[in-house]
Motif scaffolding. Sequence first.
Motif, PDB file in Angstrom:
ATOM      1  N   VAL A 285       9.250  16.895  -7.219  1.00 34.40           N
ATOM      2  CA  VAL A 285       9.861  15.660  -6.715  1.00 34.40           C
ATOM      3  C   VAL A 285      10.448  15.868  -5.322  1.00 34.40           C
ATOM      4  CG1 VAL A 285      11.845  14.128  -7.042  1.00 34.40           C
ATOM      5  CG2 VAL A 285      10.301  14.611  -8.953  1.00 34.40           C
ATOM      6  N   LYS A 286      11.057  16.997  -5.067  1.00 35.74           N
ATOM      7  CA  LYS A 286      11.700  17.226  -3.766  1.00 35.74           C
ATOM      8  C   LYS A 286      10.743  17.037  -2.592  1.00 35.74           C
ATOM      9  CE  LYS A 286      15.767  20.135  -4.470  1.00 35.74           C
ATOM     10  NZ  LYS A 286      16.379  21.433  -4.140  1.00 35.74           N
ATOM     11  N   PRO A 287       9.666  17.831  -2.495  1.00 36.87           N
ATOM     12  CA  PRO A 287       8.783  17.635  -1.338  1.00 36.87           C
ATOM     13  C   PRO A 287       8.098  16.281  -1.317  1.00 36.87           C
ATOM     14  CG  PRO A 287       7.792  19.173  -2.910  1.00 36.87           C
ATOM     15  CD  PRO A 287       9.198  18.923  -3.361  1.00 36.87           C
ATOM     16  N   VAL A 288       7.792  15.723  -2.490  1.00 43.76           N
ATOM     17  CA  VAL A 288       7.108  14.434  -2.528  1.00 43.76           C
ATOM     18  C   VAL A 288       8.002  13.326  -1.986  1.00 43.76           C
ATOM     19  CG1 VAL A 288       6.180  12.661  -4.063  1.00 43.76           C
ATOM     20  CG2 VAL A 288       5.506  15.044  -4.374  1.00 43.76           C
ATOM     21  N   LEU A 289       9.272  13.298  -2.400  1.00 45.06           N
ATOM     22  CA  LEU A 289      10.181  12.259  -1.901  1.00 45.06           C
ATOM     23  C   LEU A 289      10.441  12.413  -0.404  1.00 45.06           C
ATOM     24  CD1 LEU A 289      12.824  11.794  -4.756  1.00 45.06           C
ATOM     25  CD2 LEU A 289      10.932  10.292  -4.122  1.00 45.06           C
ATOM     26  N   HIS A 290      10.566  13.653   0.071  1.00 48.24           N
ATOM     27  CA  HIS A 290      10.736  13.851   1.511  1.00 48.24           C
ATOM     28  C   HIS A 290       9.476  13.451   2.272  1.00 48.24           C
ATOM     29  CE1 HIS A 290      14.713  15.576   1.450  1.00 48.24           C
ATOM     30  NE2 HIS A 290      14.354  16.475   0.554  1.00 48.24           N
ATOM     31  N   TRP A 291       8.336  13.700   1.668  1.00 47.98           N
ATOM     32  CA  TRP A 291       7.070  13.271   2.276  1.00 47.98           C
ATOM     33  C   TRP A 291       6.990  11.750   2.317  1.00 47.98           C
ATOM     34  CZ3 TRP A 291       2.415  11.863  -0.830  1.00 47.98           C
ATOM     35  CH2 TRP A 291       1.297  11.617  -0.021  1.00 47.98           C
ATOM     36  N   MET A 292       7.401  11.100   1.246  1.00 48.99           N
ATOM     37  CA  MET A 292       7.407   9.638   1.223  1.00 48.99           C
ATOM     38  C   MET A 292       8.375   9.077   2.249  1.00 48.99           C
ATOM     39  SD  MET A 292       7.090   8.761  -2.860  1.00 48.99           S
ATOM     40  CE  MET A 292       7.009   6.999  -2.527  1.00 48.99           C
ATOM     41  N   PHE A 293       9.477   9.795   2.485  1.00 41.06           N
ATOM     42  CA  PHE A 293      10.377   9.359   3.550  1.00 41.06           C
ATOM     43  C   PHE A 293       9.655   9.405   4.895  1.00 41.06           C
ATOM     44  CE2 PHE A 293      13.277  10.261   7.010  1.00 41.06           C
ATOM     45  CZ  PHE A 293      14.259   9.301   6.843  1.00 41.06           C
ATOM     46  N   GLY A 294       8.842  10.465   5.101  1.00 37.49           N
ATOM     47  CA  GLY A 294       8.071  10.547   6.339  1.00 37.49           C
ATOM     48  C   GLY A 294       7.068   9.424   6.494  1.00 37.49           C
ATOM     49  N   LEU A 295       6.554   8.911   5.382  1.00 42.24           N
ATOM     50  CA  LEU A 295       5.658   7.751   5.446  1.00 42.24           C
ATOM     51  C   LEU A 295       6.415   6.480   5.809  1.00 42.24           C
ATOM     52  CD1 LEU A 295       3.468   8.345   2.250  1.00 42.24           C
ATOM     53  CD2 LEU A 295       2.838   8.806   4.629  1.00 42.24           C
ATOM     54  N   ALA A 296       7.661   6.389   5.357  1.00 43.86           N
ATOM     55  CA  ALA A 296       8.455   5.183   5.592  1.00 43.86           C
ATOM     56  C   ALA A 296       9.092   5.157   6.973  1.00 43.86           C
ATOM     57  CB  ALA A 296       9.539   5.062   4.524  1.00 43.86           C
ATOM     58  N   PHE A 297       9.354   6.333   7.518  1.00 45.13           N
ATOM     59  CA  PHE A 297      10.066   6.417   8.796  1.00 45.13           C
ATOM     60  C   PHE A 297       9.390   7.501   9.624  1.00 45.13           C
ATOM     61  CE2 PHE A 297      13.664   7.803  11.511  1.00 45.13           C
ATOM     62  CZ  PHE A 297      13.994   6.572  12.083  1.00 45.13           C
ATOM     63  N   THR A 298       8.663   7.092  10.648  1.00 43.32           N
ATOM     64  CA  THR A 298       7.894   8.052  11.433  1.00 43.32           C
ATOM     65  C   THR A 298       8.124   7.804  12.909  1.00 43.32           C
ATOM     66  OG1 THR A 298       5.700   9.012  11.750  1.00 43.32           O
ATOM     67  CG2 THR A 298       5.821   6.617  11.564  1.00 43.32           C
ATOM     68  N   SER A 299       7.621   8.709  13.731  1.00 47.76           N
ATOM     69  CA  SER A 299       7.845   8.626  15.174  1.00 47.76           C
ATOM     70  C   SER A 299       6.534   8.794  15.912  1.00 47.76           C
ATOM     71  CB  SER A 299       8.838   9.698  15.629  1.00 47.76           C
ATOM     72  OG  SER A 299       8.294  11.001  15.398  1.00 47.76           O
TER      73      SER A 299
ATOM     74  N   SER B  74       0.853  -1.185   0.000  1.00 49.06           N
ATOM     75  CA  SER B  74       0.000   0.000   0.000  1.00 49.06           C
ATOM     76  C   SER B  74       0.884   1.228   0.000  1.00 49.06           C
ATOM     77  CB  SER B  74      -0.931   0.010   1.215  1.00 49.06           C
ATOM     78  OG  SER B  74      -0.173   0.082   2.414  1.00 49.06           O
ATOM     79  N   PHE B  75       0.304   2.347  -0.379  1.00 43.01           N
ATOM     80  CA  PHE B  75       1.077   3.595  -0.385  1.00 43.01           C
ATOM     81  C   PHE B  75       1.206   4.158   1.022  1.00 43.01           C
ATOM     82  CE2 PHE B  75       1.755   8.151  -0.920  1.00 43.01           C
ATOM     83  CZ  PHE B  75       2.789   8.158  -1.840  1.00 43.01           C
ATOM     84  N   PHE B  76       0.114   4.142   1.782  1.00 46.01           N
ATOM     85  CA  PHE B  76       0.133   4.627   3.163  1.00 46.01           C
ATOM     86  C   PHE B  76       0.290   3.454   4.112  1.00 46.01           C
ATOM     87  CE2 PHE B  76      -2.360   7.844   0.884  1.00 46.01           C
ATOM     88  CZ  PHE B  76      -1.652   8.988   1.223  1.00 46.01           C
ATOM     89  N   PRO B  77       0.894   3.684   5.288  1.00 40.43           N
ATOM     90  CA  PRO B  77       0.998   2.601   6.273  1.00 40.43           C
ATOM     91  C   PRO B  77      -0.385   2.111   6.691  1.00 40.43           C
ATOM     92  CG  PRO B  77       2.437   4.435   6.857  1.00 40.43           C
ATOM     93  CD  PRO B  77       1.570   4.917   5.737  1.00 40.43           C
ATOM     94  N   ILE B  78      -0.542   0.793   6.850  1.00 36.37           N
ATOM     95  CA  ILE B  78      -1.825   0.231   7.269  1.00 36.37           C
ATOM     96  C   ILE B  78      -1.962   0.385   8.777  1.00 36.37           C
ATOM     97  CG2 ILE B  78      -1.964  -1.356   5.339  1.00 36.37           C
ATOM     98  CD1 ILE B  78      -0.832  -3.515   7.071  1.00 36.37           C
ATOM     99  N   ASP B  79      -3.166   0.195   9.281  1.00 36.39           N
ATOM    100  CA  ASP B  79      -3.460   0.503  10.684  1.00 36.39           C
ATOM    101  C   ASP B  79      -3.190  -0.683  11.611  1.00 36.39           C
ATOM    102  OD1 ASP B  79      -5.440  -1.089   9.774  1.00 36.39           O
ATOM    103  OD2 ASP B  79      -7.105   0.133  10.507  1.00 36.39           O
ATOM    104  N   THR B  80      -2.159  -1.460  11.322  1.00 35.54           N
ATOM    105  CA  THR B  80      -1.695  -2.498  12.241  1.00 35.54           C
ATOM    106  C   THR B  80      -0.183  -2.442  12.271  1.00 35.54           C
ATOM    107  OG1 THR B  80      -1.394  -4.239  10.598  1.00 35.54           O
ATOM    108  CG2 THR B  80      -3.628  -3.939  11.460  1.00 35.54           C
ATOM    109  N   PHE B  81       0.418  -3.299  13.086  1.00 35.68           N
ATOM    110  CA  PHE B  81       1.874  -3.343  13.153  1.00 35.68           C
ATOM    111  C   PHE B  81       2.456  -4.338  12.173  1.00 35.68           C
ATOM    112  CE2 PHE B  81       1.569  -1.131  17.187  1.00 35.68           C
ATOM    113  CZ  PHE B  81       2.655  -0.295  17.096  1.00 35.68           C
ATOM    114  N   SER B  82       1.689  -4.740  11.187  1.00 31.36           N
ATOM    115  CA  SER B  82       2.206  -5.676  10.208  1.00 31.36           C
ATOM    116  C   SER B  82       3.291  -5.022   9.368  1.00 31.36           C
ATOM    117  CB  SER B  82       1.055  -6.155   9.315  1.00 31.36           C
ATOM    118  OG  SER B  82       1.528  -7.033   8.328  1.00 31.36           O
TER     119      SER B  82
END
Length: 541
Positions: A422-436, A333-341
């Motif tokens: 591309v710049k803000p989109v890739l940084h945004w995608m990084f935020g989807l991949a690595f969050t706190s 999926s593009f966005f993280p799913i709502d479980t810890f899978s």
Amino acid sequence: MATTSSKPIERYWDPTSFLSYDALPNPQDDLDSDTTSTTETKTAFYDHSLASRRYALVGMACSGVVSCCCIIASIFIMVGDKEDGGKAEMSLLLSSGLQKEMVALMLNLIVTICTQSTGFVHGISLRSALASESRLRFNSNLRLLTAARGWRNPNGMLFNFIMAVLLIISYSSVSLITSFDDMHGIAVPISGPDIYPFTILGLPLLLLGIALLFQVVIAWSSMRAVKVLTWSSSPFDLTAALVYHTQLIPVPFQCMRAVSGLDLYEGPAKPSDRQPSAWHAHPSIRKVIMSLWGLVVAYAGWATLAMYFYDKYFENNSYYTYDMAVPISKSWSFFPIDTFSNVVVYEVPFSRNGLWFFLSLANVAVLQGPLVLGLHCSELIVDVIQDERRWRYASRTEGLKLATNPLKSVFANPFYLLLFVVKPVLHWMFGLAFTSSSGAYAHWVSFYMFIVQIWNLCIALFIFACFITFVSLRRPHGPQPAAYGHLQTLANLVDEWSPVMWWGHKEDGIPYCHAGTSDHSLPDVKMDCIYAGSGSYLFIS
């Protein structure tokens, strides 16, 4: 066309003849005409582009306002949440998890606009500083990796390093500003299906404001520390300015020599059907492309390592999976799913003195810093390709127009617009991949590496690297010598300056013909003739 006579005619190249051309008119500078002397207007044939200067100053002012707003808002958050110490935050309730991601995307877009504005001023100042040291070769350079002499120079190595660190901090802070206020750090609804908790942390917002403000200060200092010859980003205005100030002297015998063969000084040459690519013309471009592909490999390694840790430590852990582990192939999926899978979690201890934040920032900066610098270096390729695209208009029907609206030239550049998106989109995608996540009652900050989203980022970066590589390896068609913004090459190829220029065949001669520029349309060059230059060779009837 040269006329025949009974005696050979010998003419000589005179670089000072360039100084007799009139100034190029620019309607954007009408309001600033009072600041330019009449004498200079009659002799200088390049555009000072004071309109670009006005736009640049407005952009820096807006960046300063944004930085101050971030600082004020962060102080408001920390003062209003004193009991939470260094982890001061403002909590909001959203109707959907997508709203949080749109906030993060907008923050990345704002940071991109601010850093591009200050980067333009810093880059123009650096260009003039290098020209004053006779070290400027190309119109476009790696801004943070090319330095003027002197440690205390705002365009020097020390301040370039500081600017690079501030750039990384700016984007890394955005990744920490927004988080979900629950134990899981994922967009899970509470108190009903349409309520999502959302927090804005004060310390990251404060650091973002400070980082943007310092970039404005350094850019302003660099502008004040050097005399800017022209604010235009065009290589033609810069070349004309250097020729006018005798900082660049055209070299004879080079009217058919492209940039890749310039250092050989082989003299007269026949036209070529294909020109060298940017990869072969600009030495820094090869380094940038290899760095981009290295970044793709590094992020693929990160995703593979995360998969390894997930398979070894998390897949069979009921606390993190809620017995809902799903294979990656079935949970894409593009966005993280709502479980810890398919997520790897690690935690940083929380302390009330703010140490947690700097540990968190270091975690994000280590992973996001290479992406920040890689995208910054990609600007060089975009700028070099655009410089060449503009130069090739000289052999088209419409000709090359030197005086253009600065904003129009930006929005008419498809490569720049692509990179700007591309710049803000890739940084945004990084935020989807690595969050706190930092819960109100927790004593740690949790970091989540979403494996699927890391692969998504890797794929997007792979596509971007393929595109950049393709445009860098593409060889222009036609006999017009490629310049790619190389200033000495342009000085050799442009022998007549005018508001609109055409390049082509100008004179027949024996043994050499002459190709150059003119204020009117010129015929195509003759592919079977040898070209050298005007007035430097022996013409025989």
